[in-house]
Design a protein around this motif. Structure first.
Motif, mmCIF file in Angstrom:
data_model
loop_
_atom_site.group_PDB
_atom_site.id
_atom_site.type_symbol
_atom_site.label_atom_id
_atom_site.label_comp_id
_atom_site.label_asym_id
_atom_site.label_seq_id
_atom_site.Cartn_x
_atom_site.Cartn_y
_atom_site.Cartn_z
ATOM 1 N N THR A 406 20.182 16.889 12.387
ATOM 2 C CA THR A 406 20.013 17.704 13.395
ATOM 3 C C THR A 406 20.938 18.677 13.618
ATOM 4 N N GLY A 407 20.609 19.746 14.303
ATOM 5 C CA GLY A 407 21.547 20.811 14.320
ATOM 6 C C GLY A 407 20.914 22.476 14.060
ATOM 7 N N LYS A 408 21.893 23.295 14.001
ATOM 8 C CA LYS A 408 21.556 24.787 13.941
ATOM 9 C C LYS A 408 21.829 24.949 12.656
ATOM 10 N N TYR A 409 20.665 25.839 11.806
ATOM 11 C CA TYR A 409 21.130 26.346 10.431
ATOM 12 C C TYR A 409 20.951 27.904 10.453
ATOM 13 N N ARG A 410 21.877 28.760 9.818
ATOM 14 C CA ARG A 410 21.741 29.970 9.690
ATOM 15 C C ARG A 410 20.662 30.171 8.582
ATOM 16 N N MET A 486 25.209 25.848 11.370
ATOM 17 C CA MET A 486 26.017 26.597 12.458
ATOM 18 C C MET A 486 26.660 25.789 13.361
ATOM 19 N N LYS A 487 27.696 26.239 14.017
ATOM 20 C CA LYS A 487 28.034 25.639 15.365
ATOM 21 C C LYS A 487 27.097 25.921 16.158
ATOM 22 N N GLN A 488 26.709 24.991 17.116
ATOM 23 C CA GLN A 488 25.751 25.012 18.303
ATOM 24 C C GLN A 488 26.162 26.425 18.950
ATOM 25 N N THR A 489 27.361 26.739 19.326
ATOM 26 C CA THR A 489 27.854 27.765 20.067
ATOM 27 C C THR A 489 27.792 29.085 19.281
ATOM 28 N N ASP A 490 27.511 29.222 17.935
ATOM 29 C CA ASP A 490 27.264 30.303 17.242
ATOM 30 C C ASP A 490 25.778 31.057 17.501
ATOM 31 N N LEU A 491 26.044 32.189 17.733
ATOM 32 C CA LEU A 491 24.650 32.909 17.969
ATOM 33 C C LEU A 491 24.503 34.198 16.876
ATOM 34 N N ILE A 492 23.195 34.232 16.499
ATOM 35 C CA ILE A 492 22.832 35.211 15.547
ATOM 36 C C ILE A 492 22.775 36.532 16.129
ATOM 37 N N PRO A 493 22.514 37.813 15.427
ATOM 38 C CA PRO A 493 22.705 39.182 16.314
ATOM 39 C C PRO A 493 21.752 39.116 17.213
ATOM 40 N N SER A 494 20.154 38.599 17.011
ATOM 41 C CA SER A 494 19.519 38.916 17.984
ATOM 42 C C SER A 494 19.579 37.957 19.201
#
Length: 605
Positions: A406-410, A486-494
């Protein structure tokens, strides 16, 4: 054509017993029942039971379905299910017409090729010599490039995609007016890729093809198709005319939303070539069989074997021929298409040489998965090459083991993939669908082709992913996506651009552009669309930042300065808006909108 259809319907009624005695023999009854009770998802996992057609129609809220199976270059059987209109309970019959959306493109391409056969133009003729009613709005991307009908039909012309627009019966514009509206849309450029370099699905490209056909023949598109295709193949239950004549409309199914028929039941499009065909499965089968036979030089009622091979072969890219998607399934060559319009979905798949095919029409927009399930069932029942594969074995993992993925991947400069748990199941969040482990760190989902494969670091921890997942129409992306956790708090540009920290997004976009100016995430058209969306959301400062960035990255585009000027005017920054509009006019003295807005600002200053 009207009288032919009336005569056909009368003959069907008179010969009803004979018709059903042909279709319903014992072996076919058995085969049809097998198809109906063995619906399979795109990925079929061992131990899971097949679906039943009636249950799946209810599950997807699909009121009516027509199926045709082609075997050895002949229609093997046709059967119809459910109702054409949920309000009236009128059943789907052999006379029920469906709108087939983008499945129209193959018939439109065959029509264009029939004109090639007759010498009106070649596949590589410069279309500017053919167009009389519409002028292509060229830009710097088209410099020294020639647009041809081959590029139009293979979605490689560089013309942007635009979703089909459907109109009520009394408000349908002409194709010429529709193209002019698209060309004058300052939010989106008509050409947004260099022609002939890559595949980009484009409905407007087929609108241009329709305009060429009308300009060359001085006839309506639907008349040209009727003369060159329908009449020659005996397709008397098919029409491109918008709206349908009354003799056809009385047999046309209503389109349906998830719970009811559309308000006006049927909607129409000026872009007939891209999505205007109304037909039945047995009529459409005549077109498909003719293509199959023409490729083998066994029937050339419309085009030569050479042109048939062009139509069914990859063109600029492996993805598309001329009006047809190319499919490679377990090493076997197929071609087909999916198509949707307001309240309808249709699809077909044909083997390139065996003479086998399946056609599925539905009267609901909620049915792409159902169409794939029926197609897979037909492939299994008839043991089609590449389709009748063994079920996929699943590796059982504990919830604790699944949690590690689980998690967020760039997975791109402005893309991310999110994976979560729902109870004891691992979920692909983009589709809210369960993931099945099929190999170490590799997963699949039921409804879409492709895979999601996770990567481990030196400490044996999951820290990356690579994946390819087909879209709703079954099309695979051209490249694999990959990236790191990615860290869950990280955000992509959009995502950043929607926050108060939108300038961080601007910095990231600049960095992306410096590394790779052709990255689609920093394209001019994407920023223009993003800017207007932010304006609509009342995020004025974020919108201004995006529009300004666009002028910096694309300083030779008048459209960027025109859009920036509009945003500045909305923000009340009149002097800056005047400067931006002035630059737009300098870059393009013919930019009428920029001139009018500039003059209005100067007068009111």
């Amino acid at each position: 054509m009207k009288n032919s259809f009336k005569h056909f319907v009368k003959s069907i009624v008179i010969g009803c017993f004979l018709l059903f005695s042909v279709v319903i023999d014992a072996q076919e009854v058995k085969e049809i029942a097998m198809v109906e009770n063995n619906l399979l998802p795109t990925n079929y996992f061992r131990g899971e039971k097949p679906y039943n057609l009636k249950e799946r129609m209810a599950f997807y809220h699909v009121p009516g379905v027509s199926i045709a199976v082609i075997k050895d270059f002949k229609v093997h059987w046709v059967k119809h299910y459910g109702v054409a209109d949920e309000k009236t309970n009128q059943p789907v019959t052999e006379n029920t017409l469906f709108n087939v959306g983008s499945c129209s493109k193959g018939v439109a391409s065959l029509t264009a090729l029939s004109l090639v056969e007759k010498g009106f133009f070649t596949l590589d003729t410069d279309v500017t010599t053919l167009l009389k009613s519409f002028e292509l709005p060229f830009n710097e991307l088209t410099k020294d490039k020639i647009i041809t009908t081959r590029l139009l039909m293979s979605h490689t012309s560089g013309i942007r995609h635009a979703f089909g627009v459907n109109y009520s019966k009394g408000s349908i514009p002409t194709i010429t007016n529709r193209l002019k509206a698209l060309a004058s849309d300052k939010q989106k450029r008509f050409f947004d890729l260099v022609p002939g370099t890559q595949f980009q699905y484009s409905n407007p490209a087929f609108g241009v093809l329709q305009q060429i056909i009308e300009d060359c023949t001085q006839k309506h598109f639907y008349e040209v198709v009727s003369e060159n295709v329908f009449t020659k193949l005996g397709m008397i239950k098919s029409s491109f005319k918008q709206p349908l004549d009354a003799d056809f409309e009385q047999y046309a199914s209503a389109g349906h939303n998830i719970h009811s028929p559309l308000q006006e039941k049927r909607y129409y499009t000026p872009n007939e070539a891209a999505g205007g065909l109304w037909t039945t499965v047995d009529d459409f089968a005549k077109y498909l069989v003719e293509i199959q036979l023409s490729v083998l030089n066994k029937s050339n009622k419309i085009i030569s074997q050479e042109l048939a091979k062009e139509m069914t072969s990859p063109q600029i890219t492996d993805a598309y021929g001329l009006g047809l998607f190319m499919r490679k399934v377990a090493g076997e060559d197929y071609y087909g298409h999916m198509g949707d319009s307001r309240g309808f979905f249709a699809g077909f798949l044909a083997h390139s040489t065996s003479g086998n095919a399946v056609i599925v029409f539905t009267n609901s927009h909620e049915s792409p998965e159902l169409i794939r399930e029926i197609t897979k069932s037909v492939g299994y029942v008839y043991d089609w090459e590449g389709i009748a594969e063994d079920p996929i074995d699943v590796i059982s993992l504990s919830p604790k083991s699944l949690e590690k993925y689980t998690g967020k991947y760039r997975t791109g400069s402005d893309n991310s993939l999110s994976i979560s748990m729902k109870g004891d199941e691992l979920i692909y969040n983009a589709l809210d669908e369960k993931m099945f482990c099929v190999a170490q760190d590799t997963f699949k989902i039921k409804s879409r082709a492709g895979y999601i494969a996770f990567k481990r670091n030196a400490d044996d921890e999951i820290d990356g992913v690579s994946y390819m997942i087909a879209d709703e129409l079954g099309r695979m992306p051209s490249n694999e996506f990959s990236g790191n956790r990615m860290k869950q708090t990280d955000l992509i540009p959009s995502e950043l651009v929607l926050t108060d920290n939108y300038m961080a997004a601007i910095d990231q976009y600049k960095s992306i552009f410096e590394k790779n100016s052709s990255d689609r995430s920093v394209s001019e058209s994407r920023f223009n669309i993003m800017g207007y969306r932010l304006l609509q959301q009342k995020k004025i400062e974020s919108a201004l930042a995006i529009f300004k960035l666009n002028t910096e990255l694309y300083p030779n585009s008048w459209n960027c300065f025109d859009s920036y000027g509009e945003a500045l005017a909305v923000a009340g920054k009149t002097d800056e808006a005047i400067k931006s509009y002035t630059e737009a006019v300098r870059l393009n003295p013919a930019a009428l909108n920029s001139k009018e807005r500039l003059n209005a600002l100067l007068e009111n200053k």
